[in-house]
Design a protein around this motif. Structure first.
Motif, mmCIF file in Angstrom:
data_model
loop_
_atom_site.group_PDB
_atom_site.id
_atom_site.type_symbol
_atom_site.label_atom_id
_atom_site.label_comp_id
_atom_site.label_asym_id
_atom_site.label_seq_id
_atom_site.Cartn_x
_atom_site.Cartn_y
_atom_site.Cartn_z
ATOM 1 N N UNK A 91 0.935 -1.167 -0.005
ATOM 2 C CA UNK A 91 0.373 0.101 0.141
ATOM 3 C C UNK A 91 1.158 1.446 0.030
ATOM 4 N N UNK A 92 2.064 1.366 0.492
ATOM 5 C CA UNK A 92 2.703 2.154 0.798
ATOM 6 C C UNK A 92 3.589 2.650 -0.160
ATOM 7 N N UNK A 93 3.890 1.344 -0.682
ATOM 8 C CA UNK A 93 4.910 1.743 -2.356
ATOM 9 C C UNK A 93 3.230 2.292 -3.712
ATOM 10 N N UNK A 94 2.527 1.323 -3.550
ATOM 11 C CA UNK A 94 1.402 2.578 -4.547
ATOM 12 C C UNK A 94 0.918 3.557 -4.158
ATOM 13 N N UNK A 95 1.129 4.434 -2.942
ATOM 14 C CA UNK A 95 1.529 5.718 -2.557
ATOM 15 C C UNK A 95 2.752 6.652 -2.904
ATOM 16 N N UNK A 96 3.458 5.629 -2.813
ATOM 17 C CA UNK A 96 4.840 6.336 -3.262
ATOM 18 C C UNK A 96 5.009 6.450 -4.778
ATOM 19 N N UNK A 99 2.421 9.780 -5.341
ATOM 20 C CA UNK A 99 3.676 10.914 -5.783
ATOM 21 C C UNK A 99 4.432 11.168 -6.362
ATOM 22 N N UNK A 100 5.150 10.327 -6.878
ATOM 23 C CA UNK A 100 6.048 10.289 -7.867
ATOM 24 C C UNK A 100 5.243 11.276 -9.099
ATOM 25 N N UNK A 101 4.669 10.553 -9.702
ATOM 26 C CA UNK A 101 3.476 10.574 -10.473
ATOM 27 C C UNK A 101 2.965 12.384 -10.012
ATOM 28 N N UNK A 102 2.438 12.708 -9.378
ATOM 29 C CA UNK A 102 2.694 13.793 -8.778
ATOM 30 C C UNK A 102 3.048 14.539 -9.060
ATOM 31 N N UNK A 103 4.830 14.125 -8.731
ATOM 32 C CA UNK A 103 5.753 15.407 -8.663
ATOM 33 C C UNK A 103 6.003 15.115 -10.070
ATOM 34 N N UNK A 104 6.141 14.881 -10.879
ATOM 35 C CA UNK A 104 6.269 14.662 -13.066
ATOM 36 C C UNK A 104 5.646 15.839 -12.977
ATOM 37 N N UNK A 105 4.142 15.664 -12.952
ATOM 38 C CA UNK A 105 3.061 16.446 -13.733
ATOM 39 C C UNK A 105 2.992 17.492 -12.749
ATOM 40 N N UNK A 106 3.813 17.997 -11.590
ATOM 41 C CA UNK A 106 3.750 19.800 -11.038
ATOM 42 C C UNK A 106 5.579 19.927 -11.867
ATOM 43 N N UNK A 151 -4.514 12.535 -1.610
ATOM 44 C CA UNK A 151 -4.119 11.333 -0.894
ATOM 45 C C UNK A 151 -5.641 10.027 -0.888
ATOM 46 N N UNK A 152 -6.408 9.911 -0.907
ATOM 47 C CA UNK A 152 -7.352 8.953 -1.154
ATOM 48 C C UNK A 152 -7.429 8.590 -2.215
#
Length: 582
Positions: A91-96, A99-106, A151-152
């Motif tokens: 679950x943590x691996x999927x959340x990270x 987050x990685x995709x979010x950072x690249x999108x930003x 986050x959800x």
């Protein structure tokens, strides 16, 4: 006092250079990384940042400071700990990963100026072992896209965004071909729909769905031309000695048949060359090269192919009989292994000489068309596959002055082959003009650019002989070669009117990884770059990337007009084009 001011100015310049060098030292330290060695999220980000730093073409024009990106996001990626690890919380691996995709999108969305650029990121998730969940996640990032992160719910991409409604090419082509164009004048062969308008004599409408006209081009170099081979030598008698020492009678028979077959092939080529069919074909080919007129050339192909097929029957029969003789001798129970070896060697010499005769004479084409590249098969294939009607109905009327006005519809044309600028676009230019400037990278380093190099039009030999009113239709989906072609044609003067919406603003030149270090197609299993190698600005020195070509007449359809186009036949941009060229 003047000396002090001079010294102070030098001191300021030196300090500025030192500061710039310090920034570059940071970049060089990152650039020493192995771009294929990715063991954690920090490596993933550093590979991305370094590749952009060395190969991206628009840092001079972008507002975002690339060092600030590193300072902001490097700690964020370092804080992620589950990259490609098995024994972690899935679950943590999927959340990270989200987050990685979010950072690249930003970093990329509405920040990267280059509209061709895209980045594919693949995150491995070996800790996820459930059959209904993915062991890896892939997302693609480009500048004009929308996304959402919570986050959800994690990261969700909604793909490319558009400012305004865009008409469908299929709707436009249907209306034009069925309602607007003279049926007898219509040419349709992807990617081109063209014809003369019913209600506007002398006005040609051309819709180009993509720049792939090169595949419709008639390449005169692909047409086979024969050479006389009557003076070529046969096979030296010494080559028959191995067989004659073992079986002199059969060796003499084989020698006579081989020389007879070689003479037959020479005679076949001479027969074709001296035929009326071949004479008509060569005259028509020469006429095409000097005029691009295709009627005589097309009409000459099938008769010559048929004549050749008939003429080669005798040669083919003799070849088959010779091979049957060798096979029978080879399979005879009294034939020794030494005799078989001699036959193998002699037959290899014979087939190589036949191929040599066929290649030198041009009887076998060097251009691969079909499984059999014999002269007659190549002619038949050319007759069936080349788009003679494109020249007859589109190119010839442009060259001979029959076309008085032109509407060139490049809406929703996403670009394509750069060679089409020579094959297609320059048919609409009459003068050598600078239409833009390009540059690339000269080496590693963020600002290591080449000088801007002028890009010029060259009038096509069989293009317009004089300027005629031209309206070019573009919209938000017109990109790349559509935009460059629009700029090329517009450079010719005010007789050209651009109508529609601002184009996509994707004008950077594409290509593979090149010696100038511009652009990148790196694929290391986790990151895949699609990065152009050239930057472009227009003839006025203005960067049009992410802005697009600005129309002379702004016409943007409503969503209602787009949705009802097939029933109302109301196309505001097309109507504006008609008015513009009146």
């Amino acid at each position: 006092m003047k000396n002090f001011k001079y010294i102070l100015q030098i001191f300021i310049v030196v300090i500025s250079l030192y500061t710039l060098q310090s920034c570059r030292e940071d970049s060089l330290e990152i650039a020493e990384l192995d771009r294929t060695d990715v063991n954690n999220y920090s490596d993933l980000f550093n590979t991305f940042w370094d590749t952009m730093n060395n190969d991206y073409n628009y840092f001079n024009e972008q507002e975002e400071n690339w060092d600030d990106i590193y300072r902001k996001y490097s700690p964020k990626f370092k804080a992620l700990t589950t990259f490609n690890k098995t024994n972690v919380d899935p679950v943590l691996a999927e959340k990270e990963a989200d987050l990685t995709f979010k950072y690249f999108a930003e970093i990329i969305t509405n920040k990267i100026l280059d509209q061709h650029f895209n980045l594919t990121v693949k995150i491995p998730l070996p800790s996820v072992k459930s059959v209904d969940r993915k062991a890896s996640i892939v997302e693609v990032f480009f500048s004009k896209m929308t996304y959402k992160y919570t986050e959800e719910g994690g990261y969700v991409s909604f793909g490319k965004t558009y400012r305004n409604p865009v008409v469908k090419q299929s709707d436009v082509s249907s209306i034009m071909s069925l309602q607007k164009l003279k049926p007898e004048s219509v040419y349709y062969g992807k990617p081109i729909l063209a014809g003369f308008l019913k209600d506007a004599p002398g006005t040609m409408y051309i819709q180009l769905s993509e720049f792939d006209v090169v595949n419709l081009a008639i390449n005169d170099g692909a047409f086979p031309v024969l050479k006389d081979i009557s003076s070529l030598a046969g096979i030296n008698q010494s080559y028959f000695k191995g067989l004659s020492d073992l079986d002199n009678v059969f060796s003499t028979q084989v020698e006579n048949l081989i020389n007879d077959n070689l003479s037959e092939l020479k005679a076949l080529v001479s027969t074709i060359i001296t035929s009326n069919e071949y004479e008509n074909y060569i005259a028509a080919l020469d006429n095409f090269k000097s005029t691009e007129l295709v009627d005589d050339l097309e009409a000459s192909l099938i008769p010559l192919a048929g004549f050749t097929t008939k003429a080669k029957e005798n040669f083919n029969t003799k070849s088959k009989n010779f091979l049957s003789l060798l096979v029978a001798y080879y399979l005879n129970t009294t034939t020794t292994q030494a005799q078989k070896d001699a036959i193998d060697k002699l037959y290899g010499i014979y087939t190589n000489r036949i191929k040599s005769y066929q290649t030198i004479s041009g009887y076998i084409s060097s251009t691969k068309f079909t499984k059999s590249n014999d002269f007659d098969n190549v002619l038949n294939t050319i007759s069936q596959s080349y788009s003679f009607d494109l020249y007859r109905k589109v190119y010839n009327p442009i060259a001979n002055g029959e076309v008085k006005k032109i509407i060139l519809d490049l809406r929703s044309n996403g670009g394509g082959a750069i060679i089409d600028s020579r094959i297609f676009t320059e048919r609409f230019v009459t003068q050598q003009k600078t239409w833009g400037y390009q540059r690339t990278k000269e080496g590693n380093g963020r600002f290591n650019y080449s000088p801007w190099v002028p890009q010029e039009t060259t009038p096509h030999r069989f293009g317009l002989k004089q300027n005629v009113p031209i309206a070019i239709l573009i919209d938000e989906s017109s990109m790349s070669m559509s935009e460059m072609s629009t700029m090329m044609i517009k450079s010719q003067g005010n007789h050209v009117t651009i109508i529609g919406d601002n184009s996509a603003g994707g004008t950077a030149g594409l290509g593979g990884q090149d010696t100038f270090n511009g652009g990148n197609r790196l694929r290391n299993g986790y990151l895949s770059f699609y990065m152009p190698l050239m930057a472009l600005k227009d003839s006025n020195g203005k960067i049009v990337e992410a802005v697009g070509v600005t129309p002379d007449i702004k016409v943007i359809p409503t969503q209602e007009q787009v949705s009802e186009l097939q029933t109302t036949f109301i196309d505001p941009a097309y109507n504006a084009a008609l008015n513009a060229i009146k």
